[in-house]
Design a protein around this motif. Structure first.
Motif, mmCIF file in Angstrom:
data_model
loop_
_atom_site.group_PDB
_atom_site.id
_atom_site.type_symbol
_atom_site.label_atom_id
_atom_site.label_comp_id
_atom_site.label_asym_id
_atom_site.label_seq_id
_atom_site.Cartn_x
_atom_site.Cartn_y
_atom_site.Cartn_z
ATOM 1 N N VAL A 198 0.868 -1.172 0.000
ATOM 2 C CA VAL A 198 0.000 0.000 0.000
ATOM 3 C C VAL A 198 0.908 1.227 0.000
ATOM 4 O O VAL A 198 1.572 1.523 0.992
ATOM 5 C CB VAL A 198 -0.940 0.016 1.218
ATOM 6 N N ASP A 199 0.961 1.906 -1.130
ATOM 7 C CA ASP A 199 1.833 3.057 -1.316
ATOM 8 C C ASP A 199 1.103 4.303 -0.810
ATOM 9 O O ASP A 199 0.197 4.822 -1.467
ATOM 10 C CB ASP A 199 2.176 3.185 -2.806
ATOM 11 N N GLU A 200 1.516 4.781 0.369
ATOM 12 C CA GLU A 200 0.876 5.923 1.013
ATOM 13 C C GLU A 200 1.784 7.160 1.011
ATOM 14 O O GLU A 200 1.907 7.858 2.017
ATOM 15 C CB GLU A 200 0.485 5.584 2.458
ATOM 16 N N ALA A 201 2.376 7.458 -0.138
ATOM 17 C CA ALA A 201 3.320 8.572 -0.217
ATOM 18 C C ALA A 201 2.692 9.905 0.178
ATOM 19 O O ALA A 201 3.384 10.805 0.663
ATOM 20 C CB ALA A 201 3.896 8.669 -1.633
ATOM 21 N N TYR A 202 1.374 10.035 -0.008
ATOM 22 C CA TYR A 202 0.710 11.315 0.244
ATOM 23 C C TYR A 202 -0.242 11.250 1.439
ATOM 24 O O TYR A 202 -1.148 12.068 1.569
ATOM 25 C CB TYR A 202 -0.060 11.749 -1.009
ATOM 26 N N ALA A 203 -0.024 10.299 2.320
ATOM 27 C CA ALA A 203 -0.975 10.045 3.403
ATOM 28 C C ALA A 203 -1.233 11.260 4.280
ATOM 29 O O ALA A 203 -2.358 11.482 4.750
ATOM 30 C CB ALA A 203 -0.480 8.885 4.261
ATOM 31 N N GLU A 204 -0.191 12.061 4.523
ATOM 32 C CA GLU A 204 -0.360 13.209 5.433
ATOM 33 C C GLU A 204 -1.318 14.259 4.884
ATOM 34 O O GLU A 204 -1.812 15.111 5.637
ATOM 35 C CB GLU A 204 1.000 13.861 5.717
ATOM 36 N N PHE A 205 -1.607 14.207 3.589
ATOM 37 C CA PHE A 205 -2.499 15.191 2.975
ATOM 38 C C PHE A 205 -3.943 14.698 2.900
ATOM 39 O O PHE A 205 -4.808 15.386 2.352
ATOM 40 C CB PHE A 205 -2.020 15.546 1.571
ATOM 41 N N SER A 206 -4.226 13.527 3.439
ATOM 42 C CA SER A 206 -5.568 12.958 3.340
ATOM 43 C C SER A 206 -6.597 13.827 4.050
ATOM 44 O O SER A 206 -6.309 14.483 5.056
ATOM 45 C CB SER A 206 -5.591 11.550 3.942
ATOM 46 N N ARG A 207 -7.802 13.803 3.514
ATOM 47 C CA ARG A 207 -8.900 14.539 4.139
ATOM 48 C C ARG A 207 -9.340 13.839 5.420
ATOM 49 O O ARG A 207 -9.071 12.656 5.622
ATOM 50 C CB ARG A 207 -10.074 14.646 3.162
ATOM 51 N N SER A 208 -10.003 14.589 6.264
ATOM 52 C CA SER A 208 -10.476 14.048 7.537
ATOM 53 C C SER A 208 -11.349 12.826 7.296
ATOM 54 O O SER A 208 -12.219 12.818 6.427
ATOM 55 C CB SER A 208 -11.271 15.126 8.289
ATOM 56 N N PRO A 307 -11.942 14.649 -6.745
ATOM 57 C CA PRO A 307 -11.695 14.802 -5.306
ATOM 58 C C PRO A 307 -10.333 14.228 -4.953
ATOM 59 O O PRO A 307 -9.948 13.163 -5.459
ATOM 60 C CB PRO A 307 -12.831 14.003 -4.660
ATOM 61 N N SER A 308 -9.590 14.917 -4.080
ATOM 62 C CA SER A 308 -8.204 14.521 -3.827
ATOM 63 C C SER A 308 -7.900 14.416 -2.344
ATOM 64 O O SER A 308 -8.281 15.276 -1.552
ATOM 65 C CB SER A 308 -7.258 15.543 -4.471
ATOM 66 N N ASP A 309 -7.186 13.341 -1.998
ATOM 67 C CA ASP A 309 -6.642 13.164 -0.650
ATOM 68 C C ASP A 309 -5.136 13.377 -0.647
ATOM 69 O O ASP A 309 -4.447 12.994 0.293
ATOM 70 C CB ASP A 309 -6.965 11.762 -0.137
ATOM 71 N N SER A 310 -4.618 13.995 -1.697
ATOM 72 C CA SER A 310 -3.179 14.204 -1.833
ATOM 73 C C SER A 310 -2.887 15.699 -1.881
ATOM 74 O O SER A 310 -3.743 16.511 -1.550
ATOM 75 C CB SER A 310 -2.689 13.533 -3.117
ATOM 76 N N ASN A 311 -1.692 16.067 -2.291
ATOM 77 C CA ASN A 311 -1.354 17.490 -2.417
ATOM 78 C C ASN A 311 -1.434 17.949 -3.873
ATOM 79 O O ASN A 311 -0.825 18.945 -4.250
ATOM 80 C CB ASN A 311 0.038 17.783 -1.842
ATOM 81 N N PHE A 312 -2.187 17.209 -4.686
ATOM 82 C CA PHE A 312 -2.344 17.568 -6.088
ATOM 83 C C PHE A 312 -3.777 17.298 -6.527
ATOM 84 O O PHE A 312 -4.555 16.633 -5.832
ATOM 85 C CB PHE A 312 -1.361 16.788 -6.973
ATOM 86 N N VAL A 313 -4.109 17.816 -7.707
ATOM 87 C CA VAL A 313 -5.457 17.666 -8.250
ATOM 88 C C VAL A 313 -5.346 17.271 -9.714
ATOM 89 O O VAL A 313 -4.643 17.920 -10.499
ATOM 90 C CB VAL A 313 -6.266 18.971 -8.138
ATOM 91 N N LEU A 314 -6.038 16.196 -10.076
ATOM 92 C CA LEU A 314 -6.180 15.819 -11.477
ATOM 93 C C LEU A 314 -7.469 16.431 -11.999
ATOM 94 O O LEU A 314 -8.506 16.377 -11.329
ATOM 95 C CB LEU A 314 -6.238 14.297 -11.609
#
Length: 370
Positions: A198-208, A307-314
């Protein structure tokens, strides 16, 4: 002297015709293309890192701690801050390397290889197949749905049928930013015969409310959660990644790691950064706010953000994505063309950087944000 080409070399047949990973590295005013943290390391933390690194310089004639024990202890402490007692980790659960890509590479070296397979749900992080194929592991791709989500039943069916030795699950997913629910991860793990990463490179940016797969580790010895200090910690240049897993996994990786792979300077820098994690993570909420601002503003331009749980938006809905990308670049703004027709990806920056992007995109698409 004549320069040789790859065709002149006895390259492995399975590497011929492939392209190396890479994104444009251009000197422009606003760089929002590789999901870096736009905030520099705070001065107080920078000084602490410099002092920690300097303390190691006089003993560089000696090899570093091969087990990087102090760093593993600090990483476990950092992760435990977000876990309850039932899920607490120790240094034995932790492994680290030069960026999360090296962590993933070491995992595939240990559990993939010749006559073995790796599976991912695409589009996703492009290094997953590159790492797998570079270690002669056959890559198998399963398409995500139109919203870039992983359908649980379809995923279980695919894993059951294909029986991969390694499964990559990217959450939040890159490039879409979408997160997987834990029930889907559990269901995939239950039918997977091998390792599940489970690649969680952006986990700290996840929404509540978005939960980490770290809570699934107890009792699942084939489950691995990988993380990085590149994004939330503003340490992309330091190249520090790590994983959490059953101690047996770290024992397996010791069989393939290079001796003393993590330098004394890297260990010192990462340890000092973890000692000041609150300060380094202080800008995460600001970046999440800018990410949400992008998501809220883009529909005004007639495009669709995911919708994004990371620090970027597609975002999609572009008739000519590459032309939009080039016109932004002409204005000194670099974002990412991820190769999905009609879509582009932008990472959240400072308020000023985000404003520059939104203003420019509004002009290009014929509308200015209100």
């Amino acid at each position: 002297m004549t320069r040789a080409s790859l065709n002149d070399l006895p390259l492995r047949d399975d590497l011929r015709g492939r392209q190396p990973y890479g994104a444009p590295q251009l000197d422009v005013n606003v760089r929002l293309n590789v999901n870096e943290n736009s905030y520099a390391v705070p001065e107080s933390v920078a000084l602490a890192i410099v002092e920690a690194v300097a303390a190691q310089v006089r003993t560089l004639n000696r090899y570093p701690d091969r087990e990087f024990t102090a760093l593993r202890e600090k990483l476990a402490k950092y992760l435990n801050a977000g876990l309850d007692d039932e899920h607490r980790l120790t240094a034995d659960n932790i492994w680290a390397a030069n960026g999360s890509n090296e962590v993933l590479q070491q995992i595939v070296q240990a559990f993939g290889g010749h006559d073995r397979t790796a599976l991912g749900f695409v589009p996703s992080y492009s290094m997953h197949p590159i790492i797998s194929q570079g270690i002669s592991t056959r890559w198998m791709a399963v398409d995500r749905d139109a919203d870039f989500q992983v359908d649980r039943e379809d995923a279980v069916r695919a894993v059951t049928e294909l029986q991969p030795d390694v499964v990559f699950l990217c959450t939040p997913n890159n490039p879409s930013g979408t997160a997987l629910d834990l029930a889907t991860i559990e269901a995939i793990y239950d039918v997977a015969p091998g390792i599940v990463i489970v690649d969680e490179a952006y986990a700290e940016f996840s929404r509540s409310g978005t939960r980490s797969a770290l809570t699934l580790l107890p009792g699942r010895e084939r489950l691995i959660v990988s993380r990085t200090m590149s994004k939330a910690f503003s340490l992309a240049g330091a190249r520090v990644g790590y994983l959490a897993a059953d101690p047996a996994v770290t024992d397996a990786i010791r069989l393939v790691r290079l001796p003393y792979h993590l330098s004394a300077l890297t260990q010192a820098a990462a340890g000092a950064a973890l000692d000041h994690s609150d300060e380094l993570l202080g800008n995460v909420e600001a970046l999440k706010a800018q990410r949400d601002r992008i998501v809220q503003t883009l529909p005004r331009f007639g495009v669709r953000p995911f919708p994004s749980d990371s620090n970027f938006v597609l975002f999609g809905g572009l008739s000519d994505a590459h032309t939009v990308w080039q016109r932004l670049l002409d204005r000194g703004i670099l974002i990412r063309d991820v190769g999905i027709p009609g879509h582009l990806r932008v990472n959240a920056g400072t308020e000023a950087e985000t404003s520059a992007f939104l203003d420019a995109l509004g002009e290009i698409l014929g509308e200015t944000p209100q």
